[in-house]
Design a protein around this motif. Sequence first.
Motif, PDB file in Angstrom:
ATOM      1  N   GLY A   1     -10.381  -4.797  -4.105  1.00 41.90           N
ATOM      2  CA  GLY A   1     -10.619  -4.559  -2.874  1.00 41.90           C
ATOM      3  C   GLY A   1     -10.738  -3.108  -2.300  1.00 41.90           C
ATOM      4  O   GLY A   1     -10.677  -2.432  -3.235  1.00 41.90           O
ATOM      5  N   ASN A   2     -10.308  -3.356  -0.895  1.00 38.87           N
ATOM      6  CA  ASN A   2      -9.690  -2.217   0.234  1.00 38.87           C
ATOM      7  C   ASN A   2      -8.332  -2.328   0.800  1.00 38.87           C
ATOM      8  O   ASN A   2      -8.258  -3.289   1.010  1.00 38.87           O
ATOM      9  CB  ASN A   2     -10.927  -1.835   0.686  1.00 38.87           C
ATOM     10  CG  ASN A   2     -12.165  -2.552   0.466  1.00 38.87           C
ATOM     11  OD1 ASN A   2     -12.560  -1.408  -0.438  1.00 38.87           O
ATOM     12  ND2 ASN A   2     -13.686  -2.578   1.060  1.00 38.87           N
TER      13      ASN A   2
ATOM     14  N   GLY B   1      -9.572   0.743   4.681  1.00 35.13           N
ATOM     15  CA  GLY B   1     -10.992   0.254   4.018  1.00 35.13           C
ATOM     16  C   GLY B   1     -11.745   1.363   2.993  1.00 35.13           C
ATOM     17  O   GLY B   1     -12.774   1.393   2.374  1.00 35.13           O
ATOM     18  N   THR B   2     -10.358   2.204   2.202  1.00 33.90           N
ATOM     19  CA  THR B   2     -11.169   3.139   1.154  1.00 33.90           C
ATOM     20  C   THR B   2     -10.770   1.726   0.318  1.00 33.90           C
ATOM     21  O   THR B   2      -9.589   1.049  -0.168  1.00 33.90           O
ATOM     22  CB  THR B   2     -10.500   4.090   0.900  1.00 33.90           C
ATOM     23  OG1 THR B   2     -10.758   4.616   2.058  1.00 33.90           O
ATOM     24  CG2 THR B   2     -10.694   4.606  -0.711  1.00 33.90           C
ATOM     25  N   PRO B   3     -11.608   1.242  -1.163  1.00 32.85           N
ATOM     26  CA  PRO B   3     -11.307   0.464  -1.991  1.00 32.85           C
ATOM     27  C   PRO B   3     -10.202   1.357  -3.264  1.00 32.85           C
ATOM     28  O   PRO B   3      -9.996   2.276  -3.049  1.00 32.85           O
ATOM     29  CB  PRO B   3     -12.391   1.065  -3.317  1.00 32.85           C
ATOM     30  CG  PRO B   3     -13.694   1.405  -2.136  1.00 32.85           C
ATOM     31  CD  PRO B   3     -12.784   2.439  -1.463  1.00 32.85           C
ATOM     32  N   TYR B   4      -8.862   0.333  -3.041  1.00 37.63           N
ATOM     33  CA  TYR B   4      -7.573   1.296  -4.190  1.00 37.63           C
ATOM     34  C   TYR B   4      -7.867   1.721  -4.904  1.00 37.63           C
ATOM     35  O   TYR B   4      -7.103   2.694  -5.665  1.00 37.63           O
ATOM     36  CB  TYR B   4      -7.166  -0.716  -4.361  1.00 37.63           C
ATOM     37  CG  TYR B   4      -6.959  -1.509  -3.296  1.00 37.63           C
ATOM     38  CD1 TYR B   4      -5.844  -0.660  -2.290  1.00 37.63           C
ATOM     39  CD2 TYR B   4      -7.044  -2.362  -3.247  1.00 37.63           C
ATOM     40  CE1 TYR B   4      -5.254  -1.217  -1.020  1.00 37.63           C
ATOM     41  CE2 TYR B   4      -6.225  -3.334  -1.878  1.00 37.63           C
ATOM     42  CZ  TYR B   4      -5.273  -2.253  -0.979  1.00 37.63           C
ATOM     43  OH  TYR B   4      -5.150  -3.403   0.075  1.00 37.63           O
TER      44      TYR B   4
ATOM     45  N   GLU C   1     -10.101   4.292  -5.589  1.00 35.83           N
ATOM     46  CA  GLU C   1     -10.165   5.779  -5.014  1.00 35.83           C
ATOM     47  C   GLU C   1      -9.188   6.307  -4.175  1.00 35.83           C
ATOM     48  O   GLU C   1      -9.026   7.283  -4.248  1.00 35.83           O
ATOM     49  CB  GLU C   1     -11.327   5.641  -3.934  1.00 35.83           C
ATOM     50  CG  GLU C   1     -12.584   5.521  -4.667  1.00 35.83           C
ATOM     51  CD  GLU C   1     -13.807   5.437  -3.748  1.00 35.83           C
ATOM     52  OE1 GLU C   1     -13.256   5.542  -2.681  1.00 35.83           O
ATOM     53  OE2 GLU C   1     -15.251   4.486  -3.930  1.00 35.83           O
ATOM     54  N   TRP C   2      -7.911   5.260  -4.478  1.00 27.36           N
ATOM     55  CA  TRP C   2      -7.195   5.910  -3.681  1.00 27.36           C
ATOM     56  C   TRP C   2      -5.906   7.494  -4.898  1.00 27.36           C
ATOM     57  O   TRP C   2      -6.916   7.740  -6.000  1.00 27.36           O
ATOM     58  CB  TRP C   2      -5.647   5.162  -3.234  1.00 27.36           C
ATOM     59  CG  TRP C   2      -5.700   4.698  -2.275  1.00 27.36           C
ATOM     60  CD1 TRP C   2      -7.549   3.518  -1.938  1.00 27.36           C
ATOM     61  CD2 TRP C   2      -4.825   3.711  -1.426  1.00 27.36           C
ATOM     62  NE1 TRP C   2      -7.337   3.618  -0.951  1.00 27.36           N
ATOM     63  CE2 TRP C   2      -5.625   3.024  -1.048  1.00 27.36           C
ATOM     64  CE3 TRP C   2      -3.914   3.431  -1.774  1.00 27.36           C
ATOM     65  CZ2 TRP C   2      -5.078   2.315   0.426  1.00 27.36           C
ATOM     66  CZ3 TRP C   2      -3.199   3.035  -0.643  1.00 27.36           C
ATOM     67  CH2 TRP C   2      -3.986   2.086   0.251  1.00 27.36           C
TER      68      TRP C   2
ATOM     69  N   GLU D   1       0.710  -1.281   0.016  1.00 27.01           N
ATOM     70  CA  GLU D   1       0.184   0.066  -0.253  1.00 27.01           C
ATOM     71  C   GLU D   1       1.021   1.367   0.166  1.00 27.01           C
ATOM     72  O   GLU D   1       0.487   2.206  -1.224  1.00 27.01           O
ATOM     73  CB  GLU D   1      -1.164  -0.632   1.332  1.00 27.01           C
ATOM     74  CG  GLU D   1      -2.080  -1.072   0.711  1.00 27.01           C
ATOM     75  CD  GLU D   1      -2.935  -0.972   1.821  1.00 27.01           C
ATOM     76  OE1 GLU D   1      -3.293  -0.295   3.120  1.00 27.01           O
ATOM     77  OE2 GLU D   1      -4.010  -1.810   2.179  1.00 27.01           O
TER      78      GLU D   1
END
Length: 155
Positions: free
Chosen positions: A144-145, A149-152, A154-155, A38
């Motif tokens: 996935g997230n 908890g944020t979906p990848y 939306e990063w 991440e």
Amino acid sequence: MRARGFSLVEVVVTVAIVALLASIAAPLTETVVRRGKENELKTALYRIRDAIDAYKLAADAGYIEKLADATGYPPTLKVLVEGVRDVRSAAGARVYFLRRIPRDPFGDPNRPPEETWGLRSYASPPDSPRAGVDVFDVYSLAPGNGLNGTPYREW
């Protein structure tokens, strides 16, 4: 003389304790590896987005060629690595924005790095990103997230 050694009970208790510690450490190791990926994802997104913004600034400032009806964003991610002609230089110098395109750490390792990213054009809405004639933003294609908890995507 009595033989020295461990009794069967002592050996079983020791093995049970080691198994318990291993079962606790395995999920922690997985979390540490995921957190590392991440962090790589955050860094890669920052570098690509920073290069896209630098390209836009150079186009708006007139340092690189920009068509009259163009947005000023790069047409592809490869342009950021291959560079574009510096219009201020008579010698034909090029302006580069990235050394290489970073790979999405959650993406398919068999695909080229530029294919591991989702592309959003300037004309597409933020809630439904689509590729187009330019690259306004990039996002991860990983399902996935994250640990937060944020979906990848939306990063």
